[in-house]
Design a protein around this motif. Sequence first.
Motif, PDB file in Angstrom:
ATOM      1  N   ALA A 201       4.656  23.025  20.608  1.00 42.07           N
ATOM      2  CA  ALA A 201       6.060  22.344  20.262  1.00 42.07           C
ATOM      3  C   ALA A 201       5.640  20.945  20.197  1.00 42.07           C
ATOM      4  O   ALA A 201       6.241  19.958  19.388  1.00 42.07           O
ATOM      5  CB  ALA A 201       7.104  22.471  21.439  1.00 42.07           C
TER       6      ALA A 201
ATOM      7  N   GLN B 258       5.452  18.216  17.039  1.00 45.19           N
ATOM      8  CA  GLN B 258       6.389  16.985  17.171  1.00 45.19           C
ATOM      9  C   GLN B 258       5.619  15.783  16.305  1.00 45.19           C
ATOM     10  O   GLN B 258       6.102  15.125  15.636  1.00 45.19           O
ATOM     11  CB  GLN B 258       6.985  16.566  18.474  1.00 45.19           C
ATOM     12  CG  GLN B 258       7.895  15.413  18.589  1.00 45.19           C
ATOM     13  CD  GLN B 258       9.036  15.624  17.525  1.00 45.19           C
ATOM     14  OE1 GLN B 258       9.587  16.698  17.462  1.00 45.19           O
ATOM     15  NE2 GLN B 258       9.584  14.478  17.009  1.00 45.19           N
TER      16      GLN B 258
ATOM     17  N   ARG C 297       9.120  24.310  15.627  1.00 45.74           N
ATOM     18  CA  ARG C 297       9.280  23.823  17.009  1.00 45.74           C
ATOM     19  C   ARG C 297      10.419  24.032  17.774  1.00 45.74           C
ATOM     20  O   ARG C 297      10.550  24.523  18.977  1.00 45.74           O
ATOM     21  CB  ARG C 297       9.194  22.195  16.862  1.00 45.74           C
ATOM     22  CG  ARG C 297       9.144  21.251  18.310  1.00 45.74           C
ATOM     23  CD  ARG C 297       9.097  19.860  18.049  1.00 45.74           C
ATOM     24  NE  ARG C 297       8.913  19.195  19.433  1.00 45.74           N
ATOM     25  CZ  ARG C 297      10.205  18.773  20.233  1.00 45.74           C
ATOM     26  NH1 ARG C 297      11.369  18.975  19.516  1.00 45.74           N
ATOM     27  NH2 ARG C 297      10.125  18.224  21.079  1.00 45.74           N
TER      28      ARG C 297
ATOM     29  N   LEU D  83      10.203  27.563  19.102  1.00 43.54           N
ATOM     30  CA  LEU D  83       9.258  27.581  20.346  1.00 43.54           C
ATOM     31  C   LEU D  83       9.806  26.942  21.538  1.00 43.54           C
ATOM     32  O   LEU D  83       9.725  27.905  22.734  1.00 43.54           O
ATOM     33  CB  LEU D  83       7.890  26.825  20.138  1.00 43.54           C
ATOM     34  CG  LEU D  83       6.876  27.285  19.076  1.00 43.54           C
ATOM     35  CD1 LEU D  83       6.082  26.233  18.579  1.00 43.54           C
ATOM     36  CD2 LEU D  83       6.105  28.625  19.638  1.00 43.54           C
ATOM     37  N   LEU D  84      10.745  26.130  21.514  1.00 42.63           N
ATOM     38  CA  LEU D  84      11.530  25.558  22.651  1.00 42.63           C
ATOM     39  C   LEU D  84      12.442  26.639  22.997  1.00 42.63           C
ATOM     40  O   LEU D  84      13.059  26.938  24.089  1.00 42.63           O
ATOM     41  CB  LEU D  84      12.125  24.350  22.369  1.00 42.63           C
ATOM     42  CG  LEU D  84      11.205  23.332  22.144  1.00 42.63           C
ATOM     43  CD1 LEU D  84      11.750  22.103  21.647  1.00 42.63           C
ATOM     44  CD2 LEU D  84      10.156  23.008  23.463  1.00 42.63           C
TER      45      LEU D  84
ATOM     46  N   LYS E 182       9.837  23.680  30.004  1.00 47.41           N
ATOM     47  CA  LYS E 182       8.930  23.065  29.035  1.00 47.41           C
ATOM     48  C   LYS E 182       7.950  22.085  29.214  1.00 47.41           C
ATOM     49  O   LYS E 182       7.180  21.778  28.267  1.00 47.41           O
ATOM     50  CB  LYS E 182      10.171  22.327  28.260  1.00 47.41           C
ATOM     51  CG  LYS E 182      11.168  23.078  27.543  1.00 47.41           C
ATOM     52  CD  LYS E 182      12.357  22.502  26.649  1.00 47.41           C
ATOM     53  CE  LYS E 182      13.158  23.524  26.050  1.00 47.41           C
ATOM     54  NZ  LYS E 182      14.261  24.040  27.185  1.00 47.41           N
TER      55      LYS E 182
END
Length: 204
Positions: free
Chosen positions: A47, A51, A84, A87-88, A98
């Motif tokens: 993640a 980003q 992303r 995944l979060l 996280k």
Amino acid sequence: MRYAGVAVAVAGVLVAAGAVSYSVAGDNGAEVPSAESADAGFARDMAVHHQQAVEMSYIVRDRTDDEDVRRLAYDIAQTQANQRGMLLGWLDLWGLPKVSSEGPMAWMGMRSTADGGDGALMPGMATDAEMKKLGTLNGRQAEVFYLQLMTDHHRGGVHMAEGCVAKCAVGVEKRLAQGMVEAQESEIALMTDLLKERGATPRS
């Protein structure tokens, strides 16, 4: 036509991701992974890795008028932003933090590559200085530097995704990771061609 193979690979990743987003928490009855598991570690670290790719792609989009590079940057930004979020979201479904107390890449038995706070936390990530430099370039210089940075970034991402394929226990996450490997390897080949057209090569 050279975008066709990349587009197919990326589309495959996104379709697979959408199909598994609601089943990953238990993966057909499987236990929810622990905070120290490869599944959780990959989700957290990728993640963060994604980003930066999104940020890098938006920077170059505003620094060049070249349609090939802008299209590639848009595709990377959209794909990795979607992944992303997934995944979060999985970490939320699993009820896991996280941020790892062990630091980045512990799930792969690696130590963070950051030294002196340069921002290179994981394989292939650009340093803070490199990100700032990208934001100062325009035109062909911006295109070449972006393509070089993103090639390094993808190579690091492939290494991490291959680690999940080998170590993760949640089947749908392993399949998503394998899709990432295939899509990013296709984009590396495309970026190598784009660099060659500009009289440049990958940095390594």
